[in-house]
Structure formats: C-alpha cells, structure tokens
Design an enzyme around this catalytic site. Structure first.
Site, PDB file in Angstrom:
ATOM      1  N   GLU A 152       0.933  -1.089   0.204  1.00 27.08           N
ATOM      2  CA  GLU A 152      -0.005   0.074  -0.092  1.00 27.08           C
ATOM      3  C   GLU A 152       1.068   1.250  -0.070  1.00 27.08           C
ATOM      4  OE1 GLU A 152      -3.055  -0.290   3.028  1.00 27.08           O
ATOM      5  OE2 GLU A 152      -3.385  -2.304   2.618  1.00 27.08           O
ATOM      6  N   LYS A 208       3.873 -16.346  -0.890  1.00 28.50           N
ATOM      7  CA  LYS A 208       3.258 -15.241  -0.276  1.00 28.50           C
ATOM      8  C   LYS A 208       3.384 -15.075   0.924  1.00 28.50           C
ATOM      9  CE  LYS A 208       0.927 -11.549   0.122  1.00 28.50           C
ATOM     10  NZ  LYS A 208       0.792 -10.268  -0.555  1.00 28.50           N
ATOM     11  N   LEU A 254      14.536  -2.419   8.261  1.00 25.08           N
ATOM     12  CA  LEU A 254      15.098  -2.687   9.476  1.00 25.08           C
ATOM     13  C   LEU A 254      14.872  -1.169  10.468  1.00 25.08           C
ATOM     14  CD1 LEU A 254      18.567  -4.125   9.128  1.00 25.08           C
ATOM     15  CD2 LEU A 254      16.710  -5.209  10.189  1.00 25.08           C
ATOM     16  N   CYS A 264      -2.289  -6.979   6.241  1.00 24.56           N
ATOM     17  CA  CYS A 264      -1.522  -8.171   5.731  1.00 24.56           C
ATOM     18  C   CYS A 264      -0.622  -8.724   6.548  1.00 24.56           C
ATOM     19  CB  CYS A 264      -0.817  -7.764   4.241  1.00 24.56           C
ATOM     20  SG  CYS A 264      -1.790  -6.805   3.239  1.00 24.56           S
ATOM     21  N   LYS A 267      -2.047 -10.546  10.089  1.00 26.32           N
ATOM     22  CA  LYS A 267      -3.021 -11.567   9.909  1.00 26.32           C
ATOM     23  C   LYS A 267      -2.327 -12.704   9.271  1.00 26.32           C
ATOM     24  CE  LYS A 267      -4.856 -10.896   5.569  1.00 26.32           C
ATOM     25  NZ  LYS A 267      -4.747 -11.672   4.247  1.00 26.32           N
ATOM     26  N   LYS A 327       0.347   2.911   8.134  1.00 21.04           N
ATOM     27  CA  LYS A 327       1.470   3.453   7.399  1.00 21.04           C
ATOM     28  C   LYS A 327       1.520   4.794   6.573  1.00 21.04           C
ATOM     29  CE  LYS A 327       3.159   1.184   3.510  1.00 21.04           C
ATOM     30  NZ  LYS A 327       3.300   0.076   2.732  1.00 21.04           N
ATOM     31  N   ARG A 334      -6.263  -0.689   9.406  1.00 23.39           N
ATOM     32  CA  ARG A 334      -6.476  -1.995   9.987  1.00 23.39           C
ATOM     33  C   ARG A 334      -5.238  -2.371  10.975  1.00 23.39           C
ATOM     34  NH1 ARG A 334      -7.379  -5.275   4.524  1.00 23.39           N
ATOM     35  NH2 ARG A 334      -6.139  -3.874   3.601  1.00 23.39           N
TER      36      ARG A 334
END
Ligand code: UGA
Length: 437
Positions: A152, A208, A254, A264, A267, A327, A334
């Site tokens: 995103e 993934k 880092l 993502c 979860k 972010k 979420r």
C-alpha cells in the site's frame, strides 16, 4: 485481453485499473455498491497515491467497467480473484468465506475453458481445493494461483513494475495454457525484465506467506534489538545502519519503532501458524508467535513511555498523536499501531487528539471516541506531549521551532525514529524514542 477482476479493494481496484492501463479490457466486480459507484466515476474508494489519475483515464476510455453484476464477467478469458482473507477468529486462521463466495459467483458465468486466477493470500492447500471445485463445474477450465506482492502506498508502481511474478499452475497441458495466458496478461512487465517463476499451487501459496513472514520477522528482529538497546543504553538506529551495510542483511525493513500493522503482515503470520498447525508442522513456524509478541510489546512500550514522560500518569494529559494510518501514504487503519496506542492512552484517561492527513474518516469509524484533527497545527496546540506514530512526510518535516510555539510542553516521543533528534533537541524539546538513549 478481456479480463475480469472480482473484489475492488486495495488489491483488486489497483490490479483492475493497472491492467486496463496496459491495454486490456477489464471488468471489475464487487458486491459493495458504494465502492462500485465511486469507481464507475473514476474515483478510488480509498487513498492510494496515483490511483485516482489512473482510474480517471481507464474509466473515461472505457477500458475499465465496474459493476455489482456478477454476469458481467461473461466473455472474459481470464478471471482474477482479489477478495480479502481477513483473520477469522482468536485462532488466527484465515476466513475464506469471501474467496469461496467469489468462486461460487464466478462459476455460473464462466466460459468452458476460461482461466481463473487467485491473487488473494490464502492458506496453503486452498488452490487445490478450489481447483477441484472448479473442475466439477467446468472440466476444461483451469485455476492458477498468482500471489500479489504490492505494498500500500506504492500499489500502482508495484503492480505495473512488479519485482517478480509467480504462477502456481497444474501439471501438463492445462498448466502450459495457463502460463501462456498469464504471460499475455503480464506481457509488459515480462518485457521489462520482471523475473517469472512458474511452479505448483502449494509453492505459489507459500511464497506469499513466506515473504510476508520474512518481512515481519525482519521488523521484529530490529525491534527486539531496540529492547536490548533500551536496557543496555545503545542506539538501535545506528545498530540498524551498521548491520544494514552488510549486503546479506540489507538496511530495508530494519526501521525500528512501533512495529508492523495493516491488513497483511499481522494476519498473514497468524494464519500461517494456524495452517502449519493443521498440517502438523506448527513447530516450523512457532517462531512467528515470538515475532507477533515482540511486535505487540512495542505498542505497550510506547504507552509506558508516554506515561513515564508525563510524570507517571496520563490522566487528563493532552496527548497529540501524529498518525492514524498503519503506515504513511495510506488511509488504511486495519490493525494500525498508531490508532491502537491512541485508544490505549484514551482508555487510561488521557485527552487524545489524533491527526492524520488521510485516515481520519476510517479511524473515526473504528475508534469513534477519539478526538480527530486533520490540521496539524490545530492538533499540536496546547499538547502536553506529542507522539509521532505514523511517519507521514508532513510530520517528519515539521518545524520543531514552530511546533514548539504551539504546544503546552515540548515533549516529543518519536515512535518511528523518523524525526531529526538534534533539530528537535536544539529547539528545546525533550526527545524520547524507542530503542534510543
Ligand atoms: C505488505 C508487504 O510489504 C507487501 O509485499 C505485501 O504484498 C502486502 O503486505 C500484502 O500482503 O498485501 P503493506 O501491508 O502495504 O505490504 O505494508 P508494509 O510496507 O509491508 O508495512 C507493514 C508494516 O510494517 C507497517 O505498519 C510499517 O509501518 C511497518 N514497518 C515497515 C516497520 O515497522 N519497519 C520497517 O522497516 C518497515
């Protein structure tokens, strides 16, 4: 090619618009009429840099059509499934109900030898199960699994110029056909040199979750080092720079601080652990439980630090939280670390004002009791402590002198190690950060 995309969320809307911009004819389908109405007008239903511009072009040209009508996919050769797989329960397992519903809606409208391509992040074994389901309805149709690695905030760029492309396909002729069709879909990226890996279903599904698990581990590793720095008197940002110069380690991902959130990483590692347990291989990824716990501790540590700098109690203190999105460059809240910390501080009795350039509407839906402010100067006015929790550019570039004139007390907690410590200290601020002296 004629392509359908089911699911117009952060993944599907960007995928559909990007594919349309490459010259494909795309039909986007979603059950959410509000989302569809916005997209049909060429407007993104969420904030993603560059997406509005892309959408406006492809909707105006007719290359992208968006609808709630499942039958609109008829006539497309390739059908992407881009619906969400949220966390189901306390067990951490993935909830596959949207994937199953999307497949059920698709089968009624497929041509006999169409290709269905899963892009959603699923527990390993899902593709094989769905392939059996598809074969029962359309014996000549094929299923492929083509995981997505977009971030995103960079979703358009990542979709148009992916750093790798992975196909999970069945053996034999069906697999070759699926590969040829996907090569045609991704012709531009392949021409540009994107590496392509053709493999089986389980490997594609695992790629993934392995990638996201590695990224989560890298972040928790540096945050574990931050915990050590805090007790030993070290500086985690210098430590990260120093180890990051080793090309085998690398400096990216880092950045220590409040840890990872979003729809993502958190979860996905939990779903991976749940699935590994089901397969009798829970021990292999048990370390991800520690990755999750290290990550959770950063939020608690930030609340403790705020309490400490406010003299042992936050009750009645005016705290300005900069950031609500998980972010920067996203309106996604979420599992947002920033919003979580803001809610915890409020629950402890602080008077919290949350400021975010894009995520206030989503944050308000999730945490309606917090006070929100879009304008940063208004948000800073009268604050007893300022917490930088999401490193939006406009927060990183705040002028500490001007900010100092607005607040009641010059105390700043840098939850993302993103501010210029010397500049803030020189402007009279008491500067504290996670993992630094
Ligand atoms: C993540 C992956 O990076 C993508 O490759 C993947 O496709 C995507 O999930 C997905 O599965 O769909 P995303 O959730 O957009 O992408 O966000 P990231 O950029 O990975 O950041 C995740 C979280 O980690 C954020 O809360 C961020 O603040 C935090 N982070 C990131 C750190 O705390 N430190 C870092 O050094 C980097």
């Amino acid at each position: 090619m004629r392509i359908s995309v089911t699911g117009m969320g952060y993944l599907g809307a960007v995928h559909a618009a990007s594919m349309a911009s490459l010259g494909h004819e795309v039909v986007g389908v979603d059950v959410d009429a509000q989302k569809v109405d916005a997209l049909a007008l060429g407007k993104a239903p969420f904030f993603e840099p560059g997406l509005d511009e892309l959408l406006a072009g492809v909707v105006a040209s007719g290359a992208l059509e968006v609808t709630t009508e499942p039958s609109a996919v008829a006539g497309c050769q390739v059908h992407f499934v881009c619906v969400g797989t949220p966390q189901a329960s306390a067990s951490g397992a993935a909830d596959l109900r949207f994937v199953d519903a999307a497949m059920a809606a698709l089968v009624d409208h497929l041509g006999p030898d169409d290709l269905v391509v899963g892009k959603s992040t699923v527990p390993v074994g899902t593709a094989a199960r769905l392939a059996t389901y598809l074969a029962a309805a359309h014996p000549a149709a094929t299923l492929a699994w083509n995981p997505e690695f977009l971030r995103e905030g960079f979703a358009v760029e990542d979709t148009l110029r992916p750093d790798r492309i992975v196909y999970g396909v069945p053996d034999g002729e069906a697999g070759e056909r699926a590969t040829a069709l996907l090569d045609a879909v991704y012709a531009q990226a392949l021409d540009d040199g994107a590496p392509r890996i053709v493999t089986d279903y389980p490997t594609a599904e695992l790629v993934k979750v392995a990638a996201n698990s590695f990224l989560a581990t890298k972040i928790s590793f540096i945050n574990a080092m931050a915990e050590l720095c805090e007790v030993a008197g070290g500086d985690v940002t210098q430590l990260a720079d120093a180890i990051g110069y080793d090309p085998r380690i690398g400096r990216r991902f880092l950045n220590s601080g409040l840890g990872f959130g979003g729809g993502c990483l958190p979860k996905d590692i939990r779903a991976f652990m749940a699935r590994a347990d089901e397969l009798g291989a829970g021990d292999a990824v048990a370390f991800l439980g520690e990755v999750d716990r290290v990550n959770g501790r950063r939020r608690a540590r930030m609340v403790d630090l705020a309490t400490e700098v406010l003299g042992g109690s936050v009750v009645g203190a005016r705290i300005t939280v900069l950031g609500a999105a998980f972010k920067p460059d996203s309106d996604d809240v979420r599992d947002s670390p920033a919003l979580d910390v803001a809610a915890r501080l409020r629950a402890l009795g602080a008077r919290v004002t949350v400021c975010d350039p894009q995520a206030v509407a989503n944050a308000r839906t999730k945490q309606p009791d917090l006070h929100y402010e879009v304008d940063v100067e208004t948000a800073l006015t009268g604050a007893d402590a300022v917490l930088l929790l999401t490193e939006w550019r406009q927060f990183r570039q705040l002028d500490p002198v001007r900010a100092g004139e607005l607040v009641a007390h010059r105390t700043v907690l840098d939850g993302r190690n993103a501010l210029d410590r010397d500049a803030w200290t020189a402007a009279g601020w008491a500067y504290r950060a996670l993992g630094r002296r």
